[in-house]
Design an enzyme around this catalytic site. Structure first.
Site, mmCIF file in Angstrom:
data_model
loop_
_atom_site.group_PDB
_atom_site.id
_atom_site.type_symbol
_atom_site.label_atom_id
_atom_site.label_comp_id
_atom_site.label_asym_id
_atom_site.label_seq_id
_atom_site.Cartn_x
_atom_site.Cartn_y
_atom_site.Cartn_z
ATOM 1 C CB THR A 90 2.324 -8.954 -6.801
ATOM 2 O OG1 THR A 90 1.183 -9.255 -6.633
ATOM 3 C CG2 THR A 90 2.251 -8.877 -8.306
ATOM 4 C CB THR A 160 0.706 -3.805 -2.534
ATOM 5 O OG1 THR A 160 -0.297 -4.502 -3.680
ATOM 6 C CG2 THR A 160 2.067 -3.595 -3.381
ATOM 7 C CG ASP A 161 -4.375 -6.788 -1.694
ATOM 8 O OD1 ASP A 161 -3.996 -5.993 -2.367
ATOM 9 O OD2 ASP A 161 -5.430 -7.406 -1.526
ATOM 10 C CE LYS A 238 -3.181 -2.266 -3.538
ATOM 11 N NZ LYS A 238 -3.086 -3.683 -3.607
#
Lengths: 410, 410
Positions: A90, A160-161, A238
């Protein structure tokens, strides 16, 4: 400006077109994102997307997007500065979610060009981070080493995943590093008002000055702006699907924070050294297996046949059912390493407290204190490739700060 | 009192014997727990166990345990009161961790016999909760229904490891209930000074008075004593391996608390009804699959062959890699239900934001808001057995408070 559209011409819609329509009796206005598989995606003003069946799509109004010339990303070399390596995600994307392709956003590039002195930028991959693989981790590690050897700090833009998987993989492969290596990302793309992209990049650049000699992650520490925090790559996870502070240290302790534009150290970390040492090998024959009541032992058997190490996310202190323990024994007997971690995420594992743990231990399983399951996976891949003879011993010893709490015997 | 022991006679040690020895140069004193698979387990004064190789075991001193007559658990019937059903786990066990067998501790039984009026007690199973199965959930549900029909509230003693799986399984099977159903457990056994067993049982009995018409869990709300909290069974999760407040509501919101010995409501919950309706059927052909970078698609294929529903713990908003998406498409094509949840644990899933999510949706996967992965598993087992024609529709609708946050479109 406005055209009436029928279903038949809906495919004339282009990315960026504004659409007004009535949905379940409510007036909705959004931006056309894509038409795929008969599904039309619109982005609403609040940042959320809505997906409509193409054959139910009856827009009241369409305003065509203007044609803007697109700025092209550049690769800017730098020495003894900060090199930003974009891998995708992203943070490196425009709103063009349709392909997932990295088109580094004009906003981010402008910020870099007009901003910091001696900051370089290079696109080394263009994927959403769920498509990361051990091979790509090795490639990123090599690119990182090249920049370290040119005297640069390295900031890696990453989705970020799976950021914490990549961070810990890099941590194991980088035995020593001469300057800072920091991964960062964003939970909101740079074209959204709430985007955390700029602040996270800017905080990362500031954090490089601390010379943390270990692979770190820089993200928000709260949902508020100006809450930049630095975390250990091997101790973070996360923990929320959408919050800006989604990535967190498992024990809540950060390494550093940004305050009034300055990076402030909050904990001890390894210092950078004279040179960098990279061991760019990972063996992907390792798997995570999540245990649950009623699990078919046959599933374990299949996974054991396809892998040389299995990280089990057991219950509590590191438990599985009796029927799985016999599979553990068989797999261990045929040379598969079995590492017990916990689906609780937080806290220590311990195979000495209950009979289940002791039976697992007797069957050949080991545990490794409070190592995170995802970190145990990347460590297993690293050990298989580089230290397979000492797998059990090294798995239980902290190599990159990945184990904090071990079995206490007093 | 003291005997010198040699290795040859170490097997003469009995549970409860006190042992002094020197370990890595340190003096250690502990209680003999077991000798299994050539490993000797001692329990130390701090409550931790230590495990030693039998052939390295050289005790300095052994004090034999006294022979105490063991009190036998009783089954006490009751009507229009509170019935405690013990299924096993730490709460119902003495320190005899060796077998994992439930020997309801004399301490707990004494407390019940001398304590509350109109509290009955019955041992219905004797397992560590990692050995729970869907068949056992059905059995517990039937026993619970019997007690509800006799006008009793039901408190279920259960191991904490899989307590939330059982709670949600019961919640789906119990369509309606006439009185309270509360699961409780303990993180420390009742013979330890720090045990939370008595307080959790006592809090549970107090919470029954609130008549929550849904399956709840009662555990500590902090590591301190007197912090009894009530949680929704379908919205809680074990989030720490050892803390007394390990089981928590995923959003941090409790349903009720104990204050000065009184149960205080903190949130709305369903009221109990006139009668209880049980649908005692679960289909165990459902699995949890934890996605990780580099996952071999063959693993997915095997799991799909053995199951009719797969709950994927994907990354972020509910993502997997491209290579797994094609397996999802194949599995869906052959009739397997695919539910995307997130390994982040907290936050909403959403298959509309990124291309990966949209491709998963097109491949046949669904998501169900912020449902917990473990709860999605028990719901899948319930739907497969009772509503397989409406699986996709019902999975996305809250049936027992298991989904709080759904896709917001405004």
């Amino acid at each position: 400006m406005f055209e009436a559209l029928t279903v038949a011409v809906s495919t004339d819609l282009r990315f960026g077109d504004r659409v007004k329509l009535t949905y379940n009796g409510r007036k909705i206005e959004g931006m056309f994102i894509s038409l795929e598989h008969g599904l039309i995606t619109l982005k609403l003003g609040n940042g959320y997307n809505i997906v409509l069946q193409e054959d139910e799509f009856r827009p009241d109004q369409v305003t065509k997007a203007e044609n803007k010339p697109e700025r092209r990303p550049r690769s800017v070399d730098v020495k003894n500065g900060v090199k930003i390596l974009a891998t995708g995600g992203t943070i490196a994307s425009r709103i063009d979610y349709t392909t997932g392709a990295v088109k580094p956003s004009p906003e981010v590039i402008s910020a870099l060009e007009t901003g910091e002195q001696n900051v370089g930028y290079s696109v080394i991959d263009d994927i959403l981070s769920e498509n990361m693989t051990p091979e790509k981790w090795i490639y990123i590690a090599k690119k990182t080493k090249e920049e370290l050897d040119r005297g640069n700090h390295v900031v890696i833009l990453h989705g970020t995943d799976t950021m914490t998987y990549t961070a810990s993989a890099l941590a194991f492969m980088l035995e020593r590093q001469s300057r800072s290596v920091i991964l960062t990302g964003s939970q909101r793309s740079s074209d959204r008002p709430s985007s955390d992209a700029f602040e996270n990049i800017s905080s990362s650049i500031m954090f490089t000055a601390l010379n943390a000699g270990e692979v770190c992650i820089s993200m928000h520490g709260s949902i508020s702006d100006f809450s930049g925090r630095l975390m250990r790559g091997t101790r973070s996870r996360k923990m929320h699907t959408s919050r800006r502070d989604a990535i967190r240290p498992v024990d809540g302790r950060y390494l550093a924070r940004i305050e009034d534009g300055v990076a402030i150290k909050e904990a001890e970390f390894r210092s950078t050294g004279e040179d960098s040492v990279l061991i760019p090998k990972m063996d992907s024959r390792a798997a995570i297996l999540y245990f649950y009541p009623g699990m078919d032992p046959g599933i374990f058997e299949t996974i054991a046949q396809k892998n040389d190490a299995i990280v089990i996310m057991g219950t509590g202190l590191g438990h599985v059912s009796e029927s799985i323990i016999s599979e553990v024994r068989k797999a261990h007997g045929s040379g598969v390493h079995i590492v017990m971690t916990s689906q609780c995420i937080a806290g220590n594992t311990n195979l000495n407290v209950y009979s289940t743990g002791r039976e697992l231990k007797a069957a050949g399983a080991i545990s490794a204190g409070d190592i995170l399951p995802e970190v145990a996976l990347t460590k297993a891949m690293f050990l298989l490739a580089n230290h397979s003879d000492e797998f059990e011993k090294l798995m239980q010893i902290p190599m990159r700060g990945e184990i904090e709490e071990r079995l206490r015997i007093e």
